[in-house]
Design an enzyme around this catalytic site. Structure first.
Site, short mmCIF file in Angstrom:
data_model
loop_
_atom_site.label_atom_id
_atom_site.label_comp_id
_atom_site.label_asym_id
_atom_site.label_seq_id
_atom_site.Cartn_x
_atom_site.Cartn_y
_atom_site.Cartn_z
N LYS A 203 80.75 71.08 50.81
CA LYS A 203 81.07 69.91 49.78
C LYS A 203 82.52 69.39 50.36
CE LYS A 203 81.18 68.59 44.99
NZ LYS A 203 80.33 69.15 43.58
N GLY B 78 77.00 62.19 49.95
CA GLY B 78 78.05 61.41 50.54
C GLY B 78 79.00 61.86 51.25
N ARG B 79 79.29 63.19 50.75
CA ARG B 79 80.56 63.93 51.30
C ARG B 79 80.14 65.50 51.34
NH1 ARG B 79 84.49 65.25 46.22
NH2 ARG B 79 83.22 65.48 44.63
N ASP C 170 85.54 58.38 50.99
CA ASP C 170 86.00 59.09 52.09
C ASP C 170 85.52 60.25 52.43
OD1 ASP C 170 86.95 61.01 50.12
OD2 ASP C 170 88.72 60.33 50.37
N GLY C 171 84.38 60.71 51.69
CA GLY C 171 83.75 61.91 52.29
C GLY C 171 84.37 63.07 52.09
N ASP D 114 70.34 63.14 39.26
CA ASP D 114 70.92 63.74 40.66
C ASP D 114 71.67 64.90 40.59
OD1 ASP D 114 72.62 61.37 39.99
OD2 ASP D 114 73.59 62.20 41.43
P1 AMP Z 1 78.46 63.22 41.56
O1 AMP Z 1 78.46 62.48 40.39
O2 AMP Z 1 79.66 63.94 42.03
O3 AMP Z 1 77.29 63.88 41.77
O4 AMP Z 1 78.70 62.03 42.83
C1 AMP Z 1 77.57 60.99 42.63
C2 AMP Z 1 77.49 60.38 44.25
O5 AMP Z 1 78.66 60.11 44.96
C3 AMP Z 1 76.97 61.54 45.36
O6 AMP Z 1 76.24 60.99 46.13
C4 AMP Z 1 78.29 62.06 46.07
O7 AMP Z 1 77.67 62.59 47.35
C5 AMP Z 1 78.88 60.74 46.05
N1 AMP Z 1 80.52 60.95 46.21
C6 AMP Z 1 81.17 61.50 45.27
N2 AMP Z 1 82.66 61.34 46.07
C7 AMP Z 1 82.21 60.99 47.18
C8 AMP Z 1 83.48 60.71 48.28
N3 AMP Z 1 84.78 60.96 48.31
N4 AMP Z 1 82.94 60.27 49.49
C9 AMP Z 1 81.85 59.94 49.55
N5 AMP Z 1 80.65 60.19 48.58
C10 AMP Z 1 81.10 60.80 47.56
MG MG Z 2 76.19 65.23 42.25
#
Ligand code: AMP
Ligand code: MG
Length: 477
Positions: free
Chosen positions: A110, A89-90, A122-123, A245
């Site tokens: 990242k 997502g980011r 917000d990415g 994931d």
């Molecule tokens: P994580 O638990 O950090 O592995 O993230 C889970 C999902 O949320 C992944 O697909 C990330 O890319 C997405 N994600 C986390 N933070 C953000 C953000 N600020 N903007 C967009 N996507 C996010």
């Molecule tokens: Mg992750």
């Protein structure tokens, strides 16, 4: 070393269904905060060039080298037990490059802006959490535990809105690949057998070349994860978000979010503020790893046999290999921690169980205790009596342990003196984020880069944690 970076795009070529071309958000005022010159050298990247405008362009994704094809990777995942289709997502995969040993490695950013998988996000990434990934992954690497590496962190000059505005940053991360359990789950969920086969082929090619077919891959991932989780448990590492994931096929630790090392030895420890049920508590990690690997087996079923009952039988048989492999790695690690690698396991293993019980009852500092025990092996029993207050059982235990002839020097070679202690990580991240003061961060990095050997002037980094009660790492993004 070269100033021209040549990136391949094998992931995007082989798995186009899982690769969405993306562009990084612009970085109005990029400034380098951290550069790991050893990682840069490993990749054949010139540190001086990485500090230049062009280099910062690469590290923020705003200047893409000729021929590169940055993509956001699609994957799926069980998040806290519930299945979801996800993706970066980011983050974006800039591409792959060969390291000095000839291995292909992913160069990944990242915090580089929104992608089609960003959902409501917000990415972006704030500086503090990216520095947390730098510190913890550096420590894991120094401890010899498989992990992704942090190449650099660049602040973008753009604020990121969280509870308050924070400096935005991009982390450049290096991994042997970003293929996850969730990558296989994604392919399976598309019902496209060809895609599933290609994911498996790529994972075998990059990580487990000796593995034969999907079953061979499955066995190899199970073995790699069993060894990895045992390593985590032995140093008191809590990942915090073991969603499928966030579990690699390579066996590298990935995605340092609300992760932390134990202060007091309490197996129920949870650091993540969103993990209300303690699903990812320290003691649950091997069980969760096995649960995740069961999801991997399910995703691989169509490739394990022509008929489902046989496929399930094969997957189940392979998964049953996790427990014995994990237990053997853990037990061997504990014998080494006690300085008794040479002694018969039948003599040592009961002592391990007992000392863990004593440690838990006394809530000793997990990291410090093992080093103090080495002092006790050298004759200074007060070193541990001081921390395990008034436990008469300890003296009896110490007598039996000493009778087996523990090797104090061997203990010091496996029990770290320096881990990223929570209060010191906090201090370092706060100073960097709020005062742009990088001194505490650099001191902390210096300490964790020398896990087993004392560093003059950094004695405070080897001291037990102040008894500060439960420590919560917020899932800062
Ligand atoms: P994580 O638990 O950090 O592995 O993230 C889970 C999902 O949320 C992944 O697909 C990330 O890319 C997405 N994600 C986390 N933070 C953000 C953000 N600020 N903007 C967009 N996507 C996010
Ligand atoms: Mg992750």
């Amino acid at each position: 070393m070269t100033a021209t970076v040549s990136l391949s795009h094998r992931f995007a070529d082989l798995l186009p269904e899982m690769a969405v071309p993306v562009r990084a958000a612009d970085a109005p005022d990029p400034r380098l905060v951290v550069l790991d010159e050893a990682v840069a050298a490993d990749l054949g990247l010139d540190a001086g060039w990485l500090r230049s405008d062009e280099g910062l362009g690469l590290l923020t994704g705003t200047r893409v080298p000729d021929g590169a094809r940055p993509v956001a990777q699609a994957y799926a995942g069980h998040q806290f037990g519930g299945f979801a289709r996800l993706g970066d997502g980011r983050a974006l995969l800039l591409g792959e490059l060969r390291d000095r040993d000839g291995r292909l490695r992913d160069l990944h950013l990242k915090g580089s802006g929104r992608t089609p998988f960003a959902r409501g996000g917000d990415g972006l990434a704030a500086l503090g959490p990216m520095l947390r990934e730098v510190v913890i992954s550096e420590s894991m690497h120094a401890l010899g535990i498989p992990t992704t590496r942090a190449l650099a962190v660049v602040v973008t000059g753009r604020a990121v809105q969280r509870e308050q505005p924070l400096p935005g940053a991009v982390l450049a991360r290096v991994a042997s690949s970003h293929l996850r359990v969730g990558s296989v789950q994604f392919a399976r969920a598309t019902d496209d057998r060809g895609l599933l086969e290609r994911v498996v082929a790529l994972a075998i090619e990059r990580h487990h070349p000796e593995a034969e077919g999907a079953l061979g891959l499955y066995r190899a991932v199970i073995a790699a994860q069993a060894d990895l989780i045992a390593r985590w448990m032995l140093v008191g590492f809590v990942h915090g978000v073991m969603n499928t994931d966030n579990m690699t096929l390579s066996g590298e630790t990935i995605d340092y979010g609300p992760c932390a090392f134990l202060d007091a030895y309490d197996p129920a420890t949870v650091f993540s503020s969103i993990d209300h049920d303690g699903r990812y508590a320290y003691r649950n990690q091997p069980g969760i790893a096995m649960w995740n690997l069961a999801r991997l087996g399910e995703a691989l079923l169509p490739l394990l046999a022509d008929d489902e009952p046989t496929a399930i039988e094969r997957a189940t048989e392979a998964l049953h290999g996790f427990g014995p492999r994990y237990e053997a790695a853990l037990a061997a690690g504990h014998r080494a921690k006690l300085g008794l690698a040479h002694a018969p396991s039948a003599d040592v293993d009961p002592l391990v169980a007992e000392v863990l019980g004593l440690m838990e009852a006394a809530r000793v500092d997990h990291t410090r205790f093992w080093r103090d025990l080495a002092e006790a092996a050298r004759g200074d029993a007060e070193a541990v009596r001081g921390v395990v207050l008034d436990l008469p059982a300890l003296d009896a235990w110490l007598d039996r342990w000493r009778a087996l002839g523990p090797d104090a020097a061997a203990m010091d070679a496996v029990n770290p003196l320096h881990i990223p202690r929570n209060h010191l990580v906090d201090e370092a991240l706060r100073a960097a984020e709020t005062d742009a003061n990088l001194e505490p961060l650099h001191r902390l990095l210096e300490a964790v880069r020398s896990p087993y050997v004392a560093v003059p002037g950094l004695e405070a980094y080897a001291a037990a944690a102040p008894d500060a009660g439960p420590f919560v790492t917020y899932c800062g993004t």
